[in-house]
Write a protein that holds these residues in place. Structure first.
Motif, PDB file in Angstrom:
ATOM      1  N   ARG A  16     -97.314 -10.636  70.037  1.00 60.01           N
ATOM      2  CA  ARG A  16     -96.999 -12.057  70.188  1.00 60.01           C
ATOM      3  C   ARG A  16     -96.228 -12.324  71.473  1.00 60.01           C
ATOM      4  O   ARG A  16     -96.104 -13.485  71.879  1.00 60.01           O
ATOM      5  N   PHE A  17     -95.708 -11.281  72.115  1.00 60.39           N
ATOM      6  CA  PHE A  17     -95.125 -11.434  73.439  1.00 60.39           C
ATOM      7  C   PHE A  17     -96.263 -11.398  74.447  1.00 60.39           C
ATOM      8  O   PHE A  17     -97.033 -10.436  74.496  1.00 60.39           O
ATOM      9  N   ALA A  18     -96.385 -12.431  75.245  1.00 59.83           N
ATOM     10  CA  ALA A  18     -97.562 -12.636  76.090  1.00 59.83           C
ATOM     11  C   ALA A  18     -97.887 -11.415  76.947  1.00 59.83           C
ATOM     12  O   ALA A  18     -97.027 -10.882  77.659  1.00 59.83           O
ATOM     13  N   GLY A  19     -99.133 -10.976  76.849  1.00 57.58           N
ATOM     14  CA  GLY A  19     -99.636  -9.891  77.672  1.00 57.58           C
ATOM     15  C   GLY A  19     -99.319  -8.499  77.176  1.00 57.58           C
ATOM     16  O   GLY A  19     -99.854  -7.515  77.708  1.00 57.58           O
ATOM     17  N   ALA A  20     -98.466  -8.371  76.173  1.00 52.57           N
ATOM     18  CA  ALA A  20     -98.053  -7.053  75.689  1.00 52.57           C
ATOM     19  C   ALA A  20     -98.974  -6.563  74.569  1.00 52.57           C
ATOM     20  O   ALA A  20     -99.715  -7.337  73.955  1.00 52.57           O
ATOM     21  N   GLY A  73     -94.483   1.424  69.636  1.00 46.82           N
ATOM     22  CA  GLY A  73     -94.144   0.962  70.970  1.00 46.82           C
ATOM     23  C   GLY A  73     -94.694  -0.414  71.295  1.00 46.82           C
ATOM     24  O   GLY A  73     -95.665  -0.874  70.683  1.00 46.82           O
ATOM     25  N   VAL A  74     -94.040  -1.047  72.229  1.00 52.63           N
ATOM     26  CA  VAL A  74     -94.552  -2.265  72.844  1.00 52.63           C
ATOM     27  C   VAL A  74     -94.832  -1.922  74.300  1.00 52.63           C
ATOM     28  O   VAL A  74     -93.928  -1.488  75.023  1.00 52.63           O
ATOM     29  N   ARG A  75     -96.086  -2.071  74.704  1.00 50.68           N
ATOM     30  CA  ARG A  75     -96.471  -1.824  76.095  1.00 50.68           C
ATOM     31  C   ARG A  75     -96.583  -3.168  76.806  1.00 50.68           C
ATOM     32  O   ARG A  75     -97.392  -4.010  76.439  1.00 50.68           O
ATOM     33  N   PHE A  76     -95.757  -3.340  77.820  1.00 52.24           N
ATOM     34  CA  PHE A  76     -95.696  -4.608  78.545  1.00 52.24           C
ATOM     35  C   PHE A  76     -96.684  -4.599  79.707  1.00 52.24           C
ATOM     36  O   PHE A  76     -96.873  -3.567  80.357  1.00 52.24           O
ATOM     37  N   SER A  77     -97.289  -5.725  79.964  1.00 53.54           N
ATOM     38  CA  SER A  77     -98.204  -5.803  81.095  1.00 53.54           C
ATOM     39  C   SER A  77     -97.425  -5.603  82.391  1.00 53.54           C
ATOM     40  O   SER A  77     -96.204  -5.815  82.447  1.00 53.54           O
ATOM     41  N   PRO A  78     -98.100  -5.156  83.447  1.00 49.28           N
ATOM     42  CA  PRO A  78     -97.390  -4.825  84.693  1.00 49.28           C
ATOM     43  C   PRO A  78     -96.476  -5.943  85.182  1.00 49.28           C
ATOM     44  O   PRO A  78     -96.877  -7.101  85.280  1.00 49.28           O
ATOM     45  N   GLY A  79     -95.224  -5.564  85.458  1.00 48.39           N
ATOM     46  CA  GLY A  79     -94.272  -6.481  86.060  1.00 48.39           C
ATOM     47  C   GLY A  79     -93.489  -7.361  85.110  1.00 48.39           C
ATOM     48  O   GLY A  79     -92.573  -8.060  85.533  1.00 48.39           O
ATOM     49  N   THR A  80     -93.810  -7.336  83.808  1.00 49.88           N
ATOM     50  CA  THR A  80     -93.170  -8.267  82.883  1.00 49.88           C
ATOM     51  C   THR A  80     -91.949  -7.688  82.172  1.00 49.88           C
ATOM     52  O   THR A  80     -91.126  -8.454  81.655  1.00 49.88           O
TER      53      THR A  80
END
Length: 238
Positions: A16-20, A73-80
């Motif tokens: 629900r966290f955008a892009g993750a 885990g939560v994998r975040f999109s690059p740079g976020t």
């Protein structure tokens, strides 16, 4: 690629966290352990009562394979991730760092207690991220534009000109957001494009051309440099 290589019992879904991406992995000692390849991402990982930040990689990371260990885990999109976690990406580059070394230890102990008591650790970890996002600074607005432009093959000079800043400023902001400069990020994104195509069964010569390599030999050299193993072996093991 998730932070723990290999197949095993691996599941992921959009967060629900955008892009993750929210992922879980239970290690099976019978699985081949694959290197975790550079992808421009950072992860927040729960493992055995610890919260760990996996920084962006510039080379293959070889995780331990302890049988039966469960990771969430939560994998975040690059740079976020840097704005959310409150740490510049280059400070954790090629590292796995306890969250308690970055945040107040009392706050992390509280989060650990919540995760240990949760019926669904994955959902609870996602809630940690969402609560943090509600009070954290916003990501650098240049992040998404830089990622898209590099992925589309733009030069660093063209991106800097389009953003109205100098190349040195672009490099500094790239280090903070991604952990490395834009040229390295472009190389990482190109690798990921190539692997995605090759795993779909696209012939390697065509894969190299589609991903932006000079030729198949160039693709093979870059994979060996970043993954530590030949492309054919990497594809066979995955």
């Amino acid at each position: 690629m998730n932070e723990v290589g290999g197949a095993g019992q691996y599941r992921e879904r959009p967060s629900r966290f955008a892009g993750a991406v929210l992922w879980t992995r239970t290690v099976d000692g019978m699985d081949p352990v694959l290197p975790v390849l550079p992808d421009g991402c950072m992860d927040l990982i729960w493992r055995a009562g610890r919260l760990v930040v996996a920084g962006p990689d510039t080379r293959a990371h070889h995780p331990p394979a302890s049988d039966g260990v469960r990771y969430v885990g939560v994998r975040f999109s690059p740079g976020t991730a840097p704005a959310l976690l409150g740490v510049p990406a280059h400070e954790v580059r090629d590292q796995r760092v306890d969250l308690a070394d970055l945040w107040p230890s009392s706050a992390v102990r509280s989060l650990v207690g919540q995760l240990e008591a949760a019926d669904d650790t994955a959902t609870a970890l996602e809630e940690v991220v969402l609560r943090r996002a509600a009070v954290a600074d916003q990501a650098d607005p240049l992040v998404s534009r830089m990622t898209a432009a590099l992925d589309a093959g733009w030069s660093v000079a063209a991106i800097a000109a389009g953003a109205g800043i100098g190349e040195r400023t672009l490099h500094r902001r790239s280090l903070a957001a991604f952990g490395y400069g834009p040229k390295t990020l472009a190389r990482v994104l190109r690798l990921q494009r190539a692997l995605a195509a090759a795993r779909r069964g696209v012939p390697l010569a065509e894969t190299a051309a589609l991903a932006g390599f000079a030729d198949q030999a160039h693709l093979s050299r870059d994979v060996r440099a970043l993954a530590g193993i030949p492309l054919t072996e990497l594809l066979a093991r995955s």
